[in-house]
Design a protein around this motif. Structure first.
Motif, mmCIF file in Angstrom:
data_model
loop_
_atom_site.group_PDB
_atom_site.id
_atom_site.type_symbol
_atom_site.label_atom_id
_atom_site.label_comp_id
_atom_site.label_asym_id
_atom_site.label_seq_id
_atom_site.Cartn_x
_atom_site.Cartn_y
_atom_site.Cartn_z
ATOM 1 N N ALA A 196 -10.350 1.653 -4.281
ATOM 2 C CA ALA A 196 -9.432 2.572 -3.600
ATOM 3 C C ALA A 196 -8.098 1.873 -3.339
ATOM 4 O O ALA A 196 -7.028 2.463 -3.528
ATOM 5 N N ASP A 197 -8.171 0.619 -2.927
ATOM 6 C CA ASP A 197 -6.937 -0.151 -2.683
ATOM 7 C C ASP A 197 -6.102 -0.235 -3.963
ATOM 8 O O ASP A 197 -4.882 -0.071 -3.934
ATOM 9 N N GLN A 198 -6.778 -0.502 -5.075
ATOM 10 C CA GLN A 198 -6.055 -0.608 -6.357
ATOM 11 C C GLN A 198 -5.405 0.717 -6.730
ATOM 12 O O GLN A 198 -4.259 0.742 -7.189
ATOM 13 N N HIS A 199 -6.141 1.820 -6.519
ATOM 14 C CA HIS A 199 -5.575 3.137 -6.824
ATOM 15 C C HIS A 199 -4.332 3.394 -5.979
ATOM 16 O O HIS A 199 -3.321 3.884 -6.466
ATOM 17 N N LEU A 200 -4.435 3.052 -4.714
ATOM 18 C CA LEU A 200 -3.316 3.285 -3.792
ATOM 19 C C LEU A 200 -2.112 2.426 -4.179
ATOM 20 O O LEU A 200 -0.964 2.894 -4.191
ATOM 21 N N LEU A 201 -2.401 1.188 -4.535
ATOM 22 C CA LEU A 201 -1.323 0.278 -4.955
ATOM 23 C C LEU A 201 -0.583 0.829 -6.180
ATOM 24 O O LEU A 201 0.651 0.893 -6.209
ATOM 25 N N ASN A 202 -1.347 1.287 -7.163
ATOM 26 C CA ASN A 202 -0.737 1.835 -8.390
ATOM 27 C C ASN A 202 0.038 3.111 -8.106
ATOM 28 O O ASN A 202 1.110 3.330 -8.659
ATOM 29 N N PHE A 203 -0.523 3.933 -7.244
ATOM 30 C CA PHE A 203 0.113 5.198 -6.885
ATOM 31 C C PHE A 203 1.504 4.934 -6.288
ATOM 32 O O PHE A 203 2.495 5.548 -6.684
ATOM 33 N N LEU A 204 1.583 3.988 -5.358
ATOM 34 C CA LEU A 204 2.856 3.715 -4.685
ATOM 35 C C LEU A 204 3.845 3.010 -5.612
ATOM 36 O O LEU A 204 5.054 3.192 -5.531
ATOM 37 N N LEU A 212 3.201 -3.381 -3.121
ATOM 38 C CA LEU A 212 2.687 -3.861 -1.832
ATOM 39 C C LEU A 212 1.672 -4.974 -2.045
ATOM 40 O O LEU A 212 1.036 -5.065 -3.091
ATOM 41 N N GLY A 213 1.494 -5.810 -1.031
ATOM 42 C CA GLY A 213 0.461 -6.848 -1.068
ATOM 43 C C GLY A 213 -0.905 -6.230 -0.825
ATOM 44 O O GLY A 213 -1.017 -5.151 -0.231
ATOM 45 N N ALA A 214 -1.950 -6.929 -1.285
ATOM 46 C CA ALA A 214 -3.306 -6.384 -1.192
ATOM 47 C C ALA A 214 -3.709 -6.071 0.248
ATOM 48 O O ALA A 214 -4.321 -5.032 0.523
ATOM 49 N N SER A 215 -3.348 -6.945 1.191
ATOM 50 C CA SER A 215 -3.805 -6.709 2.564
ATOM 51 C C SER A 215 -3.037 -5.550 3.198
ATOM 52 O O SER A 215 -3.594 -4.820 4.033
ATOM 53 N N THR A 216 -1.779 -5.341 2.783
ATOM 54 C CA THR A 216 -1.011 -4.204 3.296
ATOM 55 C C THR A 216 -1.628 -2.891 2.833
ATOM 56 O O THR A 216 -1.772 -1.943 3.616
ATOM 57 N N VAL A 217 -2.009 -2.842 1.567
ATOM 58 C CA VAL A 217 -2.601 -1.628 1.016
ATOM 59 C C VAL A 217 -3.907 -1.295 1.750
ATOM 60 O O VAL A 217 -4.166 -0.151 2.119
ATOM 61 N N ARG A 218 -4.691 -2.320 1.984
ATOM 62 C CA ARG A 218 -5.970 -2.106 2.657
ATOM 63 C C ARG A 218 -5.740 -1.588 4.081
ATOM 64 O O ARG A 218 -6.406 -0.653 4.532
ATOM 65 N N HIS A 219 -4.790 -2.199 4.745
ATOM 66 C CA HIS A 219 -4.453 -1.791 6.107
ATOM 67 C C HIS A 219 -4.014 -0.318 6.136
ATOM 68 O O HIS A 219 -4.447 0.460 6.993
#
Ligand SMILES: Nc1ncnc2c1ncn2[C@@H]1O[C@H](COP(=O)(O)OP(=O)(O)OP(=O)(O)O)[C@@H](O)[C@H]1O
Ligand SMILES: [Mg+2]
Length: 353
Positions: A196-204, A212-219
């Motif tokens: 889900a984090d990866q999907h969100l990162l790609n989307f943005l 964004l950094g991995a921990s920001t996306v997760r947050h």
């Protein structure tokens, strides 16, 4: 006399080796370890591969570590991917457990119940078992993760309609239809909260040109993410900082729940589709019971608001998030220590016993 010797015996442990979080419950003491499954160590060409940080301390270094250090996640999909790193990390956790105050010295190693991916191969099972034996465990019982989660959720897994459970983890989603103490049909997907984090990162990245950094996306996902509109939270927003891909400079952006949803719903639909397929493969004698009793959701990723609503809408059946979903697995292990008959029934055989 038996009690006298028992007082020197090691602890009974219930272990969830998650790819993101390791949880260890100690019989009679409760949840003692809940820490990231990660270490930081020297790269071999810079040193002897010495581990410099474990768990929480190592997690804080992610994305900030100097070039001579590497961050290792030793567990993936319920199996060991880096034996040395897993050993070092668990040895560190066991030290914490050994130091718990107790009346008698511990002369024997612990007994361990540990969850394992239901699609783990014989070789992978043996590796988990060997790991604990090398760590000094006196006895090791491997149990399929969805069975542990179901037991921890309080389902009567020995009944004919034992339960329909989904464990939504970080890298794995385990789906299982359980009857008479065993998995009748099940599937392990290599998808979860980290996907889900990866999907969100790609989307943005695609929509706003922002990295964004991995921990920001997760947050972001954990703070304002959801799968269905949440009455009170729709107006919430979160400002995140990342790197503008065009200029290479830092930039901030305000995001709302509806956008996070747009990024996460397709992944959730993929998972729901797999749940539907498992249900369709279940014997017709069982299906009506499960449709009535409903689906139980466990695992950290099930905490994303809207999971039960989405599942019940799509599958036309009730769905519930179990209490403390991220602890279901270890609680299941602990419950098994109090039920030796059930343990004998659900334990897996790995290598020579
Ligand atoms: N409130 C929340 N909303 C959305 N996601 C959440 C929330 N809380 C935790 N998560 C996600 O749950 C995932 C971790 O779940 P869990 O602790 O069950 O994983 P794990 O057991 O370590 O992994 P696995 O079972 O895949 O090996 C992470 O991706 C985390 O971001
Ligand atoms: Mg898990």
């Amino acid at each position: 006399m038996a009690n006298f010797f028992a007082s020197f015996a090691g602890y009974d442990l219930a272990v969830d080796l998650g790819s993101q979080t390791t949880r260890i419950m100690v019989r009679g003491k409760g949840l003692i370890i809940e820490e990231p499954t990660v270490i930081a160590r020297q790269k071999k060409r810079f040193g002897k591969g010495k581990v410099v940080a474990f768990g929480q301390a190592a997690a804080r270094m992610i994305g900030r570590q100097p070039a001579n250090l590497e961050i290792i996640f030793p567990i993936r999909h319920g199996v060991v991917v880096d034996f040395e790193a897993a050993y070092a990390l668990l040895d560190h956790f066991l030290e914490v457990i050994r130091d718990l105050p107790r009346r008698w010295p511990q002369l024997l190693g612990p007994r361990v119940i540990v969850g394992i991916g239901s699609e783990a191969t014989e070789v992978e099972r043996r590796a988990v078992k060997a790991l604990w034996q090398q760590l000094g465990a006196r006895q090791v019982f491997l149990v399929n993760k969805p069975l542990l989660a179901a037991i921890g959720a309080g389902l009567a897994i020995e009944e004919t309609n034992g339960g329909f459970i989904v464990d939504l983890g970080a890298t794995t989603t385990e789906i299982a239809v359980i009857s008479l103490g065993g998995i009748v049909v099940g599937r392990a997907l290599k998808l979860g909260g980290e996907t889900a984090d990866q999907h969100l990162l790609n989307f943005l990245r695609l929509k706003y040109g922002l990295l964004l950094g991995a921990s920001t996306v997760r947050h972001l996902k954990e703070k304002i993410g959801s799968l269905t509109p949440q009455k009170k939270k729709e107006e919430a927003s979160l400002v995140v900082r990342g790197r503008d891909l065009a200029s290479g400079l830092p930039r901030s952006l305000r995001l709302r729940p509806v956008e996070i949803r747009e990024a996460l719903v397709p992944l959730a639909q993929e998972i729901v589709l797999a749940i539907r397929e498992v249900l369709e493969e279940a014997p017709p004698e069982l299906t009506p019971n499960f449709l009535e009793q409903g689906l139980f959701l466990a695992g950290g990723f099930s905490q994303l608001p809207g999971w039960p609503e989405m599942v019940s809408q799509e599958l036309k059946m009730p769905a519930w998030r179990v209490e403390k979903p991220n602890l279901a697995l270890v609680r299941g292990g602990l419950a098994l220590w109090k039920n030796p008959q059930l343990l004998a029934k659900v334990k897996l055989v790995a290598g020579l016993q």
